[in-house]
Design a protein around this motif. Structure first.
Motif, PDB file in Angstrom:
ATOM      1  N   GLY A 350       0.789  -1.221   0.000  1.00  0.00           N
ATOM      2  CA  GLY A 350       0.000   0.000   0.000  1.00  0.00           C
ATOM      3  C   GLY A 350       0.819   1.267   0.000  1.00  0.00           C
ATOM      4  O   GLY A 350       0.273   2.350  -0.274  1.00  0.00           O
ATOM      5  N   ASP A 351       2.138   1.161   0.296  1.00  0.00           N
ATOM      6  CA  ASP A 351       2.992   2.348   0.270  1.00  0.00           C
ATOM      7  C   ASP A 351       3.207   2.817  -1.160  1.00  0.00           C
ATOM      8  O   ASP A 351       3.146   2.042  -2.118  1.00  0.00           O
ATOM      9  CB  ASP A 351       4.346   2.045   0.924  1.00  0.00           C
ATOM     10  CG  ASP A 351       4.246   1.931   2.432  1.00  0.00           C
ATOM     11  OD1 ASP A 351       3.177   2.280   2.971  1.00  0.00           O
ATOM     12  OD2 ASP A 351       5.217   1.494   3.066  1.00  0.00           O
ATOM     13  N   LEU A 352       3.505   4.102  -1.286  1.00  0.00           N
ATOM     14  CA  LEU A 352       3.860   4.678  -2.575  1.00  0.00           C
ATOM     15  C   LEU A 352       5.372   4.633  -2.746  1.00  0.00           C
ATOM     16  O   LEU A 352       6.134   4.823  -1.787  1.00  0.00           O
ATOM     17  CB  LEU A 352       3.381   6.123  -2.676  1.00  0.00           C
ATOM     18  CG  LEU A 352       1.870   6.333  -2.624  1.00  0.00           C
ATOM     19  CD1 LEU A 352       1.549   7.818  -2.602  1.00  0.00           C
ATOM     20  CD2 LEU A 352       1.182   5.668  -3.800  1.00  0.00           C
ATOM     21  N   LEU A 353       5.814   4.396  -3.987  1.00  0.00           N
ATOM     22  CA  LEU A 353       7.232   4.302  -4.306  1.00  0.00           C
ATOM     23  C   LEU A 353       7.501   5.153  -5.536  1.00  0.00           C
ATOM     24  O   LEU A 353       6.763   5.105  -6.523  1.00  0.00           O
ATOM     25  CB  LEU A 353       7.626   2.848  -4.565  1.00  0.00           C
ATOM     26  CG  LEU A 353       9.109   2.597  -4.859  1.00  0.00           C
ATOM     27  CD1 LEU A 353       9.932   2.761  -3.591  1.00  0.00           C
ATOM     28  CD2 LEU A 353       9.317   1.198  -5.436  1.00  0.00           C
ATOM     29  N   LEU A 354       8.560   5.937  -5.469  1.00  0.00           N
ATOM     30  CA  LEU A 354       8.968   6.785  -6.585  1.00  0.00           C
ATOM     31  C   LEU A 354      10.145   6.155  -7.300  1.00  0.00           C
ATOM     32  O   LEU A 354      11.150   5.806  -6.668  1.00  0.00           O
ATOM     33  CB  LEU A 354       9.342   8.182  -6.076  1.00  0.00           C
ATOM     34  CG  LEU A 354      10.015   9.120  -7.084  1.00  0.00           C
ATOM     35  CD1 LEU A 354       9.049   9.478  -8.208  1.00  0.00           C
ATOM     36  CD2 LEU A 354      10.547  10.365  -6.394  1.00  0.00           C
ATOM     37  N   LEU A 355      10.041   6.005  -8.605  1.00  0.00           N
ATOM     38  CA  LEU A 355      11.151   5.626  -9.462  1.00  0.00           C
ATOM     39  C   LEU A 355      11.515   6.850 -10.284  1.00  0.00           C
ATOM     40  O   LEU A 355      10.671   7.383 -11.012  1.00  0.00           O
ATOM     41  CB  LEU A 355      10.763   4.470 -10.388  1.00  0.00           C
ATOM     42  CG  LEU A 355      10.336   3.153  -9.720  1.00  0.00           C
ATOM     43  CD1 LEU A 355       9.797   2.184 -10.760  1.00  0.00           C
ATOM     44  CD2 LEU A 355      11.503   2.535  -8.964  1.00  0.00           C
ATOM     45  N   GLU A 356      12.765   7.316 -10.160  1.00  0.00           N
ATOM     46  CA  GLU A 356      13.149   8.523 -10.881  1.00  0.00           C
ATOM     47  C   GLU A 356      14.592   8.446 -11.340  1.00  0.00           C
ATOM     48  O   GLU A 356      15.444   7.854 -10.688  1.00  0.00           O
ATOM     49  CB  GLU A 356      12.932   9.769 -10.027  1.00  0.00           C
ATOM     50  CG  GLU A 356      13.858   9.912  -8.846  1.00  0.00           C
ATOM     51  CD  GLU A 356      13.767  11.295  -8.215  1.00  0.00           C
ATOM     52  OE1 GLU A 356      13.446  12.251  -8.945  1.00  0.00           O
ATOM     53  OE2 GLU A 356      14.035  11.411  -7.010  1.00  0.00           O
ATOM     54  N   GLN A 357      14.830   9.059 -12.482  1.00  0.00           N
ATOM     55  CA  GLN A 357      16.183   9.162 -13.027  1.00  0.00           C
ATOM     56  C   GLN A 357      16.867  10.360 -12.384  1.00  0.00           C
ATOM     57  O   GLN A 357      16.347  11.480 -12.419  1.00  0.00           O
ATOM     58  CB  GLN A 357      16.121   9.324 -14.549  1.00  0.00           C
ATOM     59  CG  GLN A 357      17.478   9.256 -15.219  1.00  0.00           C
ATOM     60  CD  GLN A 357      17.382   9.397 -16.719  1.00  0.00           C
ATOM     61  OE1 GLN A 357      17.890  10.360 -17.292  1.00  0.00           O
ATOM     62  NE2 GLN A 357      16.712   8.444 -17.364  1.00  0.00           N
ATOM     63  N   VAL A 358      18.045  10.113 -11.790  1.00  0.00           N
ATOM     64  CA  VAL A 358      18.751  11.167 -11.071  1.00  0.00           C
ATOM     65  C   VAL A 358      20.021  11.613 -11.786  1.00  0.00           C
ATOM     66  O   VAL A 358      20.635  12.610 -11.391  1.00  0.00           O
ATOM     67  CB  VAL A 358      19.098  10.712  -9.637  1.00  0.00           C
ATOM     68  CG1 VAL A 358      17.824  10.506  -8.832  1.00  0.00           C
ATOM     69  CG2 VAL A 358      19.940   9.439  -9.649  1.00  0.00           C
ATOM     70  N   ARG A 359      20.444  10.882 -12.827  1.00  0.00           N
ATOM     71  CA  ARG A 359      21.594  11.298 -13.629  1.00  0.00           C
ATOM     72  C   ARG A 359      21.451  10.757 -15.034  1.00  0.00           C
ATOM     73  O   ARG A 359      20.715   9.801 -15.267  1.00  0.00           O
ATOM     74  CB  ARG A 359      22.926  10.855 -13.013  1.00  0.00           C
ATOM     75  CG  ARG A 359      23.011   9.380 -12.690  1.00  0.00           C
ATOM     76  CD  ARG A 359      24.384   9.034 -12.114  1.00  0.00           C
ATOM     77  NE  ARG A 359      24.799   9.952 -11.077  1.00  0.00           N
ATOM     78  CZ  ARG A 359      24.476   9.817  -9.793  1.00  0.00           C
ATOM     79  NH1 ARG A 359      23.727   8.790  -9.419  1.00  0.00           N
ATOM     80  NH2 ARG A 359      24.864  10.688  -8.907  1.00  0.00           N
TER      81      ARG A 359
END
Length: 853
Positions: A350-359
């Motif tokens: 149920g938690d939210l997770l962020l996938l993001e490009q950092v470089r």
């Protein structure tokens, strides 16, 4: 006997009330005079006389029947009284009267005080040449009325008419000085006439949809045709927190865009975390806080340092990507309490997770990272694990990047990992680059990372305990229908927020359009004594019972909420309330659609403000919609009810009813006679593959939850006496073999993978599914060879393609390849999973030649 009564016409209504409503009393109905003997009177009453031979003691005491009046003959005395029938008395008097009007009265206290007496004439039956109608009143000696202008509708016109009238009726009023009292009174009358004229015109205009100007009027007209005039909805986004110690963020915590200036009493820029006591609704209306857009969290969050930065495990690959449509990743976290030691992330279902490009995967520079390569997913499963190939202890290179060390013995702790999964609907629409190699051969680790500590927030400011007082209302006053007048409240602040989910509830899902938004409001009616009553909003009161604490909110043209309560039949009115406390939110529409990285401040308890390092919204806020315009609704509403019917008569009706369920992607229906009654046969193709449950072999059945939803949808529209039978799709497995020639310079393995993805991938770059993916195939759709050739030929590296075999799996060839198509029946769905363990769900063979190995 002939009627000789002169009934008093003003009392006819009271007489009718006593006759129709039993128990209200009795009275005299009529008096008849014998035309041959004026000393004999017949008195009729409205109800039956009291039982017994001497009603009201009139027989024994005839002097209680009084005859009054007369001009020449007076003091007529009653001699005898006798009962003629249950409703008639025979009265004998000593002499007849003259031509004047007399009054007959029964001196009885039990009779109606008005109808215990009645007027009559002894000579009513005598012939006369005079008309009984009263003469008309004489003409007004003042002369004819002045000529009135019927087109006068404004203050100036009414003032001119009144001046003309006053000059004719009162010539002495020649002075028209504005300070003159007569002119002041005249202008006051003209003003009220102007207001009344406007009200009359407005009433006529608001009575029709085409001419109505007020938003509330248009909304009520549209309700009659079951069209909801939506009031827009607020924007929402996910907010990320980086913390140095565990922090609990309650629901309703305020998150703000940049505050343009120092807070009152300070000279420095506002910190990331601001004491919540400084962010009151009153303070948010004053500079510098008034220059910020305010969001509020919709659920509780327990932020932890282990959720700040989560590494996606690359499994030792120099180049590692999560493919488009990926639903799984393996994560590990850093722990400040244990430097250089990997730990399990603190994540739950149920938690939210962020996938993001950092470089950038090409340069490795953070400034070159793609800001659009960000996705927020909701976890559906978490499973702890480990990678025995790497140590739990890690190091860092000269640039500060994490470097995992290989595990050389079994005694050292292995790298702990947490396998997380999310739904396909949240899956990234393109590849997520985790690890890359630059052009110079140097690795670029942690191109993309994951982050926890995410909480949903939506636009709006909560205002609690606002004292709202009704205007010109009293529970003891009389309304237009005889009962108390309807109670109306007007909220003092605007615009009223319309949000996904009820006010005060924990909201973890904010998806939906403006049609799904509900007003963020509740009203507490507090009586002088007793328990408080909390009223909640509903679309209308038509389904509310007499004890339901419901209210309706209508938004006026200024955005203010107009609260309307029930009348005792449809909804319970707060008649005993002396105080009304409203809890509501303000902030709506596109004003909340702020960009990414706009929310940078949060209001927390003073003890937690120093624990927050960063507040940001990685994705822009979306969903903020302005209220539907009345003109737009006028264009759509008259035909909107035809968009779908609330009955299932034809097969198209049944299919439309099932397709209104978001969990159904396609459906077919048929009405069949089963020997005793008609039955709807419904086959549905679910949107979520999880709603197809394996029951052995290659056979599948619809989940119990989806079946229940389909049955409920059909129960709402089917005709009485019809049954419903819900069935899974009838899948037709496909056996397909292609010969593909790879172009020179292209690897056959790469071409094989690309061709297979073009045909079977659930999600290609850009979000489009493959040609034969489950999301593409539907009931009755054939497989066309030309469409197949065009899809494969468009794959980079394909020189030519030729179909070798096309047929239903495990069946003989029926000429499909020669015909160039594989047809299916309306209730059948093609299937090509290419699962070696389940060949009964379709087989794909690719023969690749040419190119390079």
């Amino acid at each position: 006997m002939t009627d000789a009564i002169l009934p008093p016409s003003p009392l006819s209504r009271r007489r009718a009330e006593l006759i129709t409503e039993e128990g209200r009393g009795n009275g005299i109905d009529y008096v008849e005079v014998d035309p041959t003997d004026h000393t004999r009177l017949t008195v009729g009453v409205l109800s039956d006389l009291p039982t017994g031979g001497d009603p009201w003691q009139l027989v024994s005491q005839p002097d209680r029947v009084l005859v009054k009046g007369g001009e020449r003959v007076r003091a007529i005395r009653t001699l005898t009284v006798a009962v003629h029938d249950p409703r008639t008395l025979d009265v004998r008097v000593d002499r007849g009267g003259d031509h004047s009007t007399y009054q007959l009265e029964l001196a009885v206290t039990d009779l109606d005080p008005v109808l215990r007496r009645i007027g009559f004439s002894f000579m009513a039956a005598c012939p006369s040449d005079l008309d009984c109608r009263p003469p008309a009143e004489a003409d007004d000696p003042a002369g004819p009325e002045p000529l009135l202008d019927t087109l006068a509708k404004d203050f100036a016109s009414f003032r001119r008419l009144l001046l003309d009238l006053s000059a004719q009726r009162h010539p002495s009023l020649s002075d028209q000085h504005p300070a003159d009292l007569a002119i002041t009174l005249l202008e006051l009358l003209a003003f009220h006439a102007d207001q009344l004229s406007y009200a009359q015109d407005a009433t006529a205009l608001e009575a029709y949809l085409d001419t109505a100007r007020r938003r509330v009027s248009v909304r009520r007209h549209l309700t009659l045709v079951d069209y909801r005039l939506h009031q827009g909805r607020n924007a929402a986004t996910a907010v990320y927190l980086a913390v140095t110690a565990p922090v609990t963020v309650p629901a309703g915590t305020r998150v703000l865009t940049r505050i343009p200036g120092p807070l009152p009493g300070t000279s420095t820029a506002p910190p990331v975390a601001v004491p919540a006591g400084l962010l009151t609704p009153a303070a948010l209306q004053l500079p510098p806080l008034s220059g910020s857009v305010v969001f509020e969290t919709t659920h509780r969050l327990k932020a932890h340092p282990r959720g700040n930065l989560l590494h996606v495990h690359h499994w030792g690959e120099d180049v590692f990507r999560l493919p488009p449509g990926a639903t799984t990743a393996w994560l590990w976290a850093e722990d400040r309490a244990q430097p250089s030691t990997a730990v399990l992330p603190r994540l739950t279902v149920g938690d939210l997770l962020l996938l993001e490009q950092v470089r950038s995967p090409g340069t490795g520079a953070p400034a070159d990272a793609d800001p659009t390569a960000r996705w927020v997913v909701r976890l559906t499963d978490v499973q702890p694990g480990s990678d025995p190939a790497y140590l739990a202890d890690y190091g860092r290179d000269s640039e500060g990047q994490v470097q995992l060390a290989e595990r050389t013995d079994d005694t050292s702790p292995a790298l702990p990992l947490l396998a997380v999964r999310w739904a396909e609907t949240d899956a990234p629409d393109r590849a997520v680059c985790v690890r890359a190699v630059r052009a110079d051969g140097d690795p670029v680790p942690d191109v993309s990372v994951a982050r926890g500590n995410l909480v949903l927030a939506d636009h709006g400011i909560t205002r609690d305990g606002v004292d709202v007082r009704p205007q010109d209302w009293s529970p003891t006053a009389a309304g237009p229908l005889g009962g108390p007048p309807p109670l109306r409240l007007r909220l003092p602040d605007a615009p009223l927020t319309h949000q996904i989910g009820a006010l005060g509830a924990e909201r973890t899902q904010l998806t939906g359009g403006p049609e799904d938004a509900v007003p963020a409001l509740s009203v507490t009616a507090r009586p002088g004594s007793g328990r408080d009553q909390v009223y909640t909003p509903v679309p209308d009161l038509l389904d509310s019972g007499p004890n339901d604490l419901h209210l309706v909110v209508e938004v006026d043209d200024t955005g203010h909420g107009l609260v309307r309560f029930g009348d005792g039949t449809l909804g319970r009115p707060p008649l005993e309330a002396s105080t009304f406390l409203a809890r509501y939110r303000t902030g709506n529409g596109t004003a909340g659609n702020v960009g990414a990285e706009s929310l940078i401040h949060i209001g927390l308890a003073a003890a937690d403000t120093g624990k927050v390092e960063t507040v940001r919204n990685p994705l822009p806020a979306t969903g903020g919609t302005e209220p539907e315009t009345t003109e737009h609704a006028r264009q759509l509403a008259p035909d909107a009810y035809r968009s779908h019917s609330e009955r299932a008569v034809t097969e198209r009706d049944a299919v439309d009813a099932v397709l209104r369920l978001p969990s159904v992607r396609a459906a077919v229906a048929a009405l069949r006679w089963t020997g005793s009654w008609y039955t709807w046969l419904i086959a549905a193709l679910p949107t979520d593959p999880a709603d197809l449950v394996d029951i052995g072999g290659s056979h599948q059945e619809l989940s119990a939850g989806l079946r229940a939803r389909i049955l409920a949808a059909m129960d709402a529209v089917r005709l009485a006496g019809q049954d419903v039978d819900v069935r899974p799709p009838w899948f037709v497995p496909v056996e397909l073999e292609l010969h593909v020639c790879a172009a020179a310079g292209h690897s056959r393995s790469v071409v094989r993978h690309a061709v297979r993805d073009a045909l079977l991938a659930r999600r290609l770059p850009g979000g489009r599914p493959g040609l034969l993916a489950p999301a593409t195939l539907t009931f009755g759709r054939p497989l066309l060879l030309g469409e197949l050739y065009a899809t494969v030929a468009a794959v980079p590296g394909v020189d030519s393609v030729k179909a070798v075999l096309l047929r239903r799996y495990d069946q003989s060839d029926n000429g499909e390849l020669a015909a160039g198509r594989l047809d299916v029946a309306p209730w059948e769905v093609l299937r090509l999973d290419d699962d070696p363990s389940l060949p009964g769900r379709g087989v794909l063979r690719l023969d690749i030649d040419g190119g390079t190995p």
